[in-house]
Every structure is written in C-alpha cells, then in structure tokens.
Design a protein around this motif. Structure first.
Motif, PDB file in Angstrom:
ATOM      1  N   GLY A  26      15.403 -59.588-136.729  1.00 22.99           N
ATOM      2  CA  GLY A  26      15.078 -59.190-135.367  1.00 22.99           C
ATOM      3  C   GLY A  26      13.672 -59.545-134.922  1.00 22.99           C
ATOM      4  O   GLY A  26      13.308 -59.276-133.767  1.00 22.99           O
ATOM      5  N   LEU A  27      12.866 -60.162-135.793  1.00 21.94           N
ATOM      6  CA  LEU A  27      11.503 -60.487-135.389  1.00 21.94           C
ATOM      7  C   LEU A  27      11.481 -61.460-134.211  1.00 21.94           C
ATOM      8  O   LEU A  27      10.640 -61.345-133.310  1.00 21.94           O
ATOM      9  N   ASP A  28      12.390 -62.422-134.204  1.00 24.35           N
ATOM     10  CA  ASP A  28      12.391 -63.369-133.083  1.00 24.35           C
ATOM     11  C   ASP A  28      12.694 -62.662-131.767  1.00 24.35           C
ATOM     12  O   ASP A  28      12.163 -63.030-130.713  1.00 24.35           O
ATOM     13  N   LEU A  29      13.498 -61.595-131.806  1.00 22.14           N
ATOM     14  CA  LEU A  29      13.767 -60.805-130.598  1.00 22.14           C
ATOM     15  C   LEU A  29      12.569 -59.924-130.251  1.00 22.14           C
ATOM     16  O   LEU A  29      12.246 -59.735-129.074  1.00 22.14           O
ATOM     17  N   PHE A  74       7.923 -68.222-137.291  1.00 20.71           N
ATOM     18  CA  PHE A  74       9.025 -68.811-138.033  1.00 20.71           C
ATOM     19  C   PHE A  74      10.023 -67.718-138.366  1.00 20.71           C
ATOM     20  O   PHE A  74       9.704 -66.523-138.375  1.00 20.71           O
ATOM     21  N   ALA A  75      11.262 -68.120-138.619  1.00 20.60           N
ATOM     22  CA  ALA A  75      12.326 -67.192-138.999  1.00 20.60           C
ATOM     23  C   ALA A  75      13.423 -67.973-139.708  1.00 20.60           C
ATOM     24  O   ALA A  75      13.468 -69.204-139.643  1.00 20.60           O
ATOM     25  N   SER A  80      16.814 -67.509-132.699  1.00 17.00           N
ATOM     26  CA  SER A  80      15.846 -68.598-132.786  1.00 17.00           C
ATOM     27  C   SER A  80      16.313 -69.704-133.719  1.00 17.00           C
ATOM     28  O   SER A  80      15.846 -70.846-133.623  1.00 17.00           O
ATOM     29  N   VAL A  81      17.219 -69.386-134.629  1.00 17.72           N
ATOM     30  CA  VAL A  81      17.669 -70.340-135.636  1.00 17.72           C
ATOM     31  C   VAL A  81      19.063 -70.876-135.325  1.00 17.72           C
ATOM     32  O   VAL A  81      19.385 -72.016-135.666  1.00 17.72           O
ATOM     33  N   ALA A  82      19.898 -70.088-134.666  1.00 12.36           N
ATOM     34  CA  ALA A  82      21.265 -70.517-134.360  1.00 12.36           C
ATOM     35  C   ALA A  82      21.241 -71.681-133.376  1.00 12.36           C
ATOM     36  O   ALA A  82      20.605 -71.612-132.319  1.00 12.36           O
ATOM     37  N   THR A  85      21.904 -70.912-129.659  1.00 16.08           N
ATOM     38  CA  THR A  85      20.966 -70.182-128.799  1.00 16.08           C
ATOM     39  C   THR A  85      19.511 -70.618-128.954  1.00 16.08           C
ATOM     40  O   THR A  85      18.649 -70.110-128.242  1.00 16.08           O
ATOM     41  N   ARG A  86      19.222 -71.530-129.867  1.00 16.44           N
ATOM     42  CA  ARG A  86      17.820 -71.855-130.159  1.00 16.44           C
ATOM     43  C   ARG A  86      17.065 -72.355-128.922  1.00 16.44           C
ATOM     44  O   ARG A  86      15.952 -71.901-128.633  1.00 16.44           O
ATOM     45  N   ALA A  87      17.638 -73.298-128.203  1.00 15.35           N
ATOM     46  CA  ALA A  87      16.939 -73.847-127.037  1.00 15.35           C
ATOM     47  C   ALA A  87      16.667 -72.760-126.002  1.00 15.35           C
ATOM     48  O   ALA A  87      15.584 -72.699-125.401  1.00 15.35           O
ATOM     49  N   ALA A  88      17.648 -71.874-125.792  1.00 18.75           N
ATOM     50  CA  ALA A  88      17.455 -70.787-124.826  1.00 18.75           C
ATOM     51  C   ALA A  88      16.367 -69.829-125.291  1.00 18.75           C
ATOM     52  O   ALA A  88      15.555 -69.346-124.491  1.00 18.75           O
TER      53      ALA A  88
END
Length: 317
Positions: A26-29, A74-75, A80-82, A85-88
């Motif tokens: 959840g860090l990217d969120l 980074f994650a 952020s990695v999928a 959804t990464r570009a979004a």
C-alpha cells in the motif's frame, strides 16, 4: 517475514532513515496522498538502527528530500507495478506532489544508497530464477499475473513466474535453462517483466515495472553481449519480439478510476496505531516496533483531497 519498507528523509544536513517491517503493502497508494499527509506519516515510523534491510528483502521504499523537492520511490506490488494501472498511477503521482521531481528507482533500496553517496552494496552471486509456466497455468489467468516474458530470436517465447530474480540476472545460462522449458506460440497477457534475446546478434533488451537490486550492474552478467535496459517500456519488447509478446493496452478510462478508488480507500479515514492495538490485545507477547503509525482524521482528509486534485489534473493531461 513481513513486508519491509525503507523511508529516507534527506536534506542539506544529511539524511535520516526510518523503516517498517510491514510498510511495503500500500505504500504506492500512500504516496498519492501528497507531501502534506505523507511526510508526517513517514516521520511517524521508527528511526532505523543498524544495517539496511537486505536489498532482495526490501519490497518498497521512498526517499523524500523537501529542500530539493525530490521524491524517489520503488515498490514490488500494487497499482504502481501492475501493467494494467502503472501508467495511470504515474500520471497521478506527479500532480499529487506538485512542483516536485518524482522518479521511480528501478534499483530499489540500493538505488537510494547510491543517491545518498553510500556504498550501494554487493550483487549476490546466487540467482533464484522463477520457474517456466505452461500456457494453461492458472497463474496466467490473473488480471495482473506475476509473470516475466522471455522471447528468443524470431521463434521462441517462454513465460516465467516472476516470483524471484529477474531472468536478466541469469546471464547466458538463461538460454540453456529454457532449452527444455514449455514454449508458447506467443503471449498476449500482462506481465511485470520481460527480456528479449537475440543470440545471433548477441543483444539483450530487458524491462520491468518493479525493481531489480543493482539493476545498473546486470549488463556485467552478459559478457560479450550488448545489453539495453528499457526501464518500463514494454513496447520495446513488443517490437523486438515481432509481435509474439502482445499485451493488452491499458484501459485509459478504467485504469485511472481503479487507481483513484484504491487511493481513496487507502486514505478513507483515520488509522489506529497497529502496534498499540497488538500490545493491548496481547499484553504478554513481545511485539516489535516495525508497524505503521497512526493516521489522524485530518491527515486522511488532506490525503483524500490531494488524491482528488491529482486525479483531476491527471485526467486533463
């Protein structure tokens, strides 16, 4: 084992390092909440003592330099990695940190140390490759499969489970290992990593959406080959493979909506101090300090507002 995360607050006077044994998920969120909410949240984590986490164990992290307005992140999992959804997520992260330089650190934690002028550490000699998958493997039916695609020359395609080291870390031994592996006629699904090998020209191109500790040193594992790192540009792999790797294009409407929904859910309201709750529930147990700190209602509200502003700005790009 937990989900270790490293946080670095840097500035003209140096840096301080904080850590969380369970902070990676959840860090990217969290970061989509913007600096007003994220900085107090990060500072609420314990000061790190002793050595850094092992690079292959640290699953996420961020370096925040308020003076330079620089964010490195980074994650290894999450939107952020999928590929879907990464570009979004990237389009949303920038507006969430207005005026900041925001960069993905493909080297993971070793990249943070390099930025700080520290010894980046050693590259492990042992490689842990992911197994080859057959076309009917259930893992590949997942909308965001943990997969790495390997294409060879103009005719071969393999799909590996991306659960350990990136296949680029294997060097030329990768070709020998895959000699008897299941062959796909092509792969039209999503992935988290990939590599194209041209044995005749002795050229390698590789990419990923997550991290490879010491990514900049992977070329040394391919002596006599030309190695090109494509960052997260999997379209380079599509072209090099002659269409044998052809993932679906991200849905430019659904992906941003998914990222927004996940971020708002992440910051839906105050969060209690996880360690305090565990200590209260298990008063005689020995509870470590590697848990996320509490989040106040005010922090959560500021983060939700930042998410909404960032999503609106990203929609206009």
């Amino acid at each position: 084992m937990g989900n270790p995360a490293t946080f670095v607050i840097a500035g003209p006077e140096g840096y301080e390092r904080r850590s969380s044994s369970f902070g990676a998920v959840g860090l990217d969120l969290d970061l989509l909440g913007g600096p007003e909410a994220v900085l107090p949240f990060v500072l609420g984590h314990r000061l790190a003592e002793g050595p850094w986490y092992d690079d292959d164990m640290c699953e996420a992290g961020a370096l925040i330099d308020p003076a330079r307005k620089l964010l490195l992140v980074f994650a290894q999992e999450g939107p952020s990695v999928a590929m879907r959804t990464r570009a979004a997520w990237l389009r949303t992260l920038g507006p969430a940190w207005p005026g900041w330089e925001v960069r993905w650190t493909y080297d993971g934690q070793s990249g943070l140390r390099t930025h700080l002028g520290l010894d980046p550490g050693h590259v492990p000699a042992t490689v842990h490759p992911g197994p080859a998958l057959a076309a009917d493997e259930v893992e590949l039916a997942d909308p965001d499969p943990m997969a790495a695609v390997v294409t060879v020359g103009s005719g071969r395609c393999h799909v590996l489970a991306h659960i350990a080291d990136h296949p680029v870390a294997e060097g030329p031994a990768l070709l020998e290992r895959l000699a008897d592996a299941p062959v796909h006629t092509g792969y039209a699904g999503r992935a988290e990593a990939g590599i194209h090998l041209d044995p005749a020209a002795r050229r390698v191109g590789w990419w990923l959406t997550g991290i490879v500790p010491h990514a900049g040193r992977m070329a040394a594992r391919w002596p006599g080959w030309t190695v090109e790192f494509w960052a997260d540009r999997w379209d380079e792999h599509e072209r090099a493979s002659g269409g044998r790797f052809a993932p679906p294009a991200p849905d430019r409407a659904a992906a941003p909506a998914d990222v927004r929904a996940q971020a708002l859910q992440r910051w839906a309201g105050p969060r209690g101090d996880v360690r305090e709750r565990l200590v209260a529930a298990l008063p005689h147990a020995r509870i470590g300090r590697g848990f996320a700190p509490a989040v106040t209602a005010e922090q959560a509200a500021a983060a939700r507002a930042a998410v909404e502003r960032a999503c609106a700005a990203a929609a206009g790009t």
